[in-house]
Write an enzyme that holds these catalytic residues in place. Structure first.
Site, PDB file in Angstrom:
ATOM      1  N   GLU A   2       0.821  -1.211   0.000  1.00 39.18           N
ATOM      2  CA  GLU A   2       0.000   0.000   0.000  1.00 39.18           C
ATOM      3  C   GLU A   2       0.853   1.259   0.000  1.00 39.18           C
ATOM      4  OE1 GLU A   2      -2.985  -0.275  -0.698  1.00 39.18           O
ATOM      5  OE2 GLU A   2      -3.193  -2.423  -0.328  1.00 39.18           O
ATOM      6  N   HIS A  49       1.541   2.274  -3.527  1.00 43.74           N
ATOM      7  CA  HIS A  49       0.432   3.061  -4.081  1.00 43.74           C
ATOM      8  C   HIS A  49       0.463   4.494  -3.543  1.00 43.74           C
ATOM      9  CE1 HIS A  49      -1.407  -0.335  -6.001  1.00 43.74           C
ATOM     10  NE2 HIS A  49      -1.750  -0.948  -4.883  1.00 43.74           N
TER      11      HIS A  49
END
Length: 455
Positions: free
Chosen positions: A22, A25
């Site tokens: 994550e 991202h």
């Protein structure tokens, strides 16, 4: 204690892998000028929550740890203030959106490279690639392998440890290679070349220790049938066996090696065996009835005893392989690439029906491996993290809607046709993706439960 240790090792592994994925991202979204509203490790009800940074991004640890997400400003989900429109994800050109979505899996590959780099620099322990007994009527026996040979090369790849042997032969076995050239040193120092035929290796043979199917095993020093450990409440404990007992014979048949004892016990589930024991210079007979357990779908016997091992002899068979920083980085990149390609090949062969779906593992098996690798030491645990990180990266790149790879597929279509897919097409894709993903999860959990039942 073992159960809780396994849970902790599993949760730590999940946390590390999710955070890196994550964060990939998140970082690229920030670089591309997209406002991030929430960074969540896990799904569901927030357990911990804190706002941080110029954009007051909400950092969350949620109740369900199987995944995570980065929520970005997007007009398709919520109303966006006029001053933030240009920071909305959906307003960005396709190239930045592609980069943001691809950054998660790429972060997993980068994590694997860093972990392998550290391992290759510090050193990886393993067994020397010396052959133990070769099983008759197997591919290895037909290729004239002999006990005591040291494998030095498979194909064009040099061999440093037994782990290298297993990895390279597994790669060839998946393709059912008809003639794998294996170089070895004989006990007199002569170079021997074998042609190993793996064309008859079945898909089911790849489960578990496939090297046994080939007929190869790692050399271990001879182990005498002397008991060093008796597990409480086991068949051996109930029969009265003690640490220090030397087993001289079974049902009147003399034995001299621990392997002979193991083979006889495995072949006798629920069948009484009379063991002739030497205890304190006195010979006594003890009857033991092996417990019946399921092992890979077959009933085998077990009495719950462990051997007395000569650790000095075992130390002579261990090897530690390490490399300078530059070489270690090259090898780490190569290892990550080869593992990624191998994972894709296995997935394709499963779809094509050439490899059993029993190879798919779910959270129970992964948790078990997490615990076992952590108990073996930091190096084993880091190697496990690298392998799972690669698997997570590859899985997320599959062109399945709802996964990162599905979104990347949408963006490729958008580039080709010059406009985004319709909302209806995207919705149908999401539904198909959910079905595929839940089907894969069902297979994985079914395999986990089957492994638990079969032992």
């Amino acid at each position: 204690m073992t159960f809780f240790f396994t849970i902790i090792a599993f949760v730590v592994a999940l946390g590390v892998l999710i955070v890196f994925h994550e964060f990939g991202h998140y970082l690229v979204a920030r670089w591309c000028g997209v406002k991030v509203l929430r960074f969540s490790v896990g799904f569901g009800r927030p357990l911990l929550s804190k706002r941080w940074g110029k954009d007051q991004t909400e950092w969350v640890v949620a109740a369900v740890p199987f995944g995570g997400y980065v929520k970005m400003l997007d007009e398709r989900e919520d109303a966006v203030p006029p001053e933030d429109l240009m920071r909305s994800f959906n307003r960005k050109p396709v190239a930045p959106r592609f980069a943001i979505v691809a950054a998660g899996p790429i972060a997993n590959f980068l994590l694997a490279i860093v972990l392998y780099w550290l391992l290759f620099m510090v050193g990886v322990s393993g067994m020397k690639p010396i052959l133990g007994p070769v099983t008759p009527a197997t591919p290895a026996a037909f290729a004239a392998f002999e006990m005591g040979e040291t494998i030095t090369k498979i194909g064009t790849e040099p061999i440093a440890s037994w782990q290298d042997v297993r990895w390279l032969l597994l790669s060839h076995a998946v393709d059912r290679s008809p003639a794998v050239t294996v170089e070895a040193l004989g006990q007199s120092g002569e170079t021997i070349r074998h042609q190993l035929d793996l064309s008859r290796i079945d898909a089911d043979d790849l489960d578990g220790d496939f090297l046994k199917k080939i007929g190869l095993s790692s050399y271990l020093p001879p182990i005498k049938p002397i008991i060093a450990q008796v597990i409480p409440n086991s068949a051996g404990s109930r029969a009265g066996l003690l640490a220090g007992d030397e087993i001289l014979a079974i049902n009147g048949r003399e034995i001299t090696l621990w392997e002979e004892l193991v083979e006889k016990i495995k072949a006798s589930p629920g069948i009484p065996l009379v063991l002739e024991i030497q205890r304190d210079k006195t010979a006594i007979d003890i009857e033991v009835i092996p417990d019946t357990i399921n092992e890979n779908g077959e009933k085998t016997g077990k009495i719950g005893i462990g051997p007395q091992i000569d650790h000095d002899e075992l130390e002579k068979l261990l090897i530690e392989v390490n490399y300078p920083a530059g070489t270690a980085m090259i090898l780490a990149i190569k290892k990550t690439w080869e593992t990624s390609v191998f994972t894709l090949r296995m997935l394709w062969k499963m779809v094509a029906g050439e490899v059993s779906w029993k190879n798919v593992s779910g959270p129970i098996t992964i948790a078990d491996y997490a615990g076992k690798s952590a108990q073996m030491g930091l190096a084993s645990y880091l190697g496990f993290l690298a392998l799972i990180s690669i698997s997570l990266g590859v899985l997320n790149l599959l062109p399945i809607p709802i996964l990162d790879g599905g979104h990347l597929m949408y963006y490729v279509v958008e580039i080709v046709k010059g406009s985004p897919l319709s909302s209806r097409a995207t919705e149908i894709g999401q539904q198909v993706g959910m079905v595929l993903l839940f089907t894969l999860m069902a297979f994985a959990i079914y395999n986990d439960v089957s492994r638990l039942i079969s032992g």
